[in-house]
Design a protein around this motif. Sequence first.
Motif, PDB file in Angstrom:
ATOM      1  N   ASP A 149      20.446   0.108  15.929  1.00  7.25           N
ATOM      2  CA  ASP A 149      21.474   1.017  16.284  1.00  7.25           C
ATOM      3  C   ASP A 149      21.337   2.367  15.555  1.00  7.25           C
ATOM      4  O   ASP A 149      22.208   3.368  15.136  1.00  7.25           O
ATOM      5  CB  ASP A 149      22.703   0.692  15.801  1.00  7.25           C
ATOM      6  CG  ASP A 149      23.144  -0.634  16.420  1.00  7.25           C
ATOM      7  OD1 ASP A 149      22.959  -0.796  17.629  1.00  7.25           O
ATOM      8  OD2 ASP A 149      23.766  -1.704  15.664  1.00  7.25           O
ATOM      9  N   ALA A 150      19.869   2.724  15.074  1.00  2.70           N
ATOM     10  CA  ALA A 150      19.727   3.988  14.291  1.00  2.70           C
ATOM     11  C   ALA A 150      19.211   5.363  15.038  1.00  2.70           C
ATOM     12  O   ALA A 150      18.628   6.125  14.748  1.00  2.70           O
ATOM     13  CB  ALA A 150      18.602   3.432  13.310  1.00  2.70           C
ATOM     14  N   GLU A 151      19.376   5.167  16.355  1.00  2.00           N
ATOM     15  CA  GLU A 151      18.750   6.131  17.191  1.00  2.00           C
ATOM     16  C   GLU A 151      19.368   7.491  17.029  1.00  2.00           C
ATOM     17  O   GLU A 151      18.776   8.597  17.452  1.00  2.00           O
ATOM     18  CB  GLU A 151      18.920   5.696  18.659  1.00  2.00           C
ATOM     19  CG  GLU A 151      17.986   4.599  19.080  1.00  2.00           C
ATOM     20  CD  GLU A 151      18.163   4.363  20.589  1.00  2.00           C
ATOM     21  OE1 GLU A 151      18.519   5.280  21.353  1.00  2.00           O
ATOM     22  OE2 GLU A 151      18.052   3.296  21.151  1.00  2.00           O
ATOM     23  N   HIS A 152      20.551   7.727  16.146  1.00  2.00           N
ATOM     24  CA  HIS A 152      21.273   8.782  15.923  1.00  2.00           C
ATOM     25  C   HIS A 152      20.588   9.388  14.703  1.00  2.00           C
ATOM     26  O   HIS A 152      21.159  10.681  14.498  1.00  2.00           O
ATOM     27  CB  HIS A 152      22.744   8.627  15.806  1.00  2.00           C
ATOM     28  CG  HIS A 152      22.924   7.694  14.806  1.00  2.00           C
ATOM     29  ND1 HIS A 152      22.901   6.495  14.623  1.00  2.00           N
ATOM     30  CD2 HIS A 152      23.647   8.045  13.558  1.00  2.00           C
ATOM     31  CE1 HIS A 152      23.336   5.955  13.702  1.00  2.00           C
ATOM     32  NE2 HIS A 152      23.727   6.796  12.812  1.00  2.00           N
ATOM     33  N   THR A 153      19.702   8.628  13.947  1.00  2.00           N
ATOM     34  CA  THR A 153      19.337   9.438  12.686  1.00  2.00           C
ATOM     35  C   THR A 153      17.919  10.100  12.974  1.00  2.00           C
ATOM     36  O   THR A 153      17.288  10.032  13.836  1.00  2.00           O
ATOM     37  CB  THR A 153      19.175   8.065  11.819  1.00  2.00           C
ATOM     38  OG1 THR A 153      17.973   7.227  12.339  1.00  2.00           O
ATOM     39  CG2 THR A 153      20.242   7.167  11.695  1.00  2.00           C
TER      40      THR A 153
END
Length: 348
Positions: free
Chosen positions: A39-43
């Motif tokens: 769930d780290a695609e926004h980082t």
Amino acid sequence: MSEPTKASAPPCAEHEEPSDAAPPLATAQHIAYVHSLDDAEHTFEYWVTEHLRVSGVYWGLSAMALLNAFDEMPPEKAISFVLACQHTNGAFGGNKNHDPHLLYTLSAIQVLCMYDALDRIDIDRVVNWVSGLQKEDGSFQGDEWGEVDTRFSYCAVSCLSLLGRLDAIDTAKATEFLVRCRNFDGAFGCVPDAESHAGQTFCCVGALAILNALEHVDAPLLCWWLAERQVKAGGLNGRPEKLPDVCYSWWVLSALRILHRVEWIDKKALSSFILRCQDPDKGGFADRPGDMVDIFHTFFGLAGLRFLGDTSLADVDPAYALPVPTLRRMNIALPWLDEEARLAATST
């Protein structure tokens, strides 16, 4: 005239003896950390590592295997992603639509081995591409652009061995090139006459182990050099006068384990250093205490702790960097581990 004063330097805890007791291994947090990467695609970190995503998948799965949580990772998601990174020539890129490279081809093969999914690829195409990268002097280039490095020798040898096709290359010449990269201190560089480095040393020792050519390693001399990589803080560096880094818990310890000399370092001090590099709240390991965690150092930190004797973690092979059960299932010979078991039995 007064003697000039030396400019004061900022304190460097990496070179000082640790003052705090090491925290316990935060197993549950590390498992949660690996899961969180989905769930780290926004980082920012997710996108600046886009080019090596296949290797990131391998590090994450390997970390979960060490944590005895590999079954929590859905196989088809990882397999489908890896296959989407394959090119028509059989090689793999670091991500979808990225150029093929030997580094990521090995990571892809390692992932497929862990999931027993080699039947999902055309092995001959992969073998033909990898073997075609060998040069006349026995070295390997990493891709079509021609850079030569002992990292690529290791990747080619490991990849072809996992595929059961070492016969596709000139193993004698591959061995000769690796030996030419050995220095006066027993360690190895990236090419002949290059500076000794712990990362390159793992690549050369690992490749020579797989090639059944460890007689070319001066084990006492090399292991002395490797043992000298330990600094006062307990961690290991990659070459003299450098800071310690958790990743060298793999590069150094793997070679020492292959050569049966892990006892040559202060295991308690190194274990303490590694444990102080973890985030006890959110999980993951950093390169040094207080830095940001990442999946690369998480895998190598966990592997280092296993090599140091933490039996709460699953075992990982020091040459292939894969779970030992995976390699046993594939019937791949691991003579260094067999010898380790024999030595342990005779010492009791």
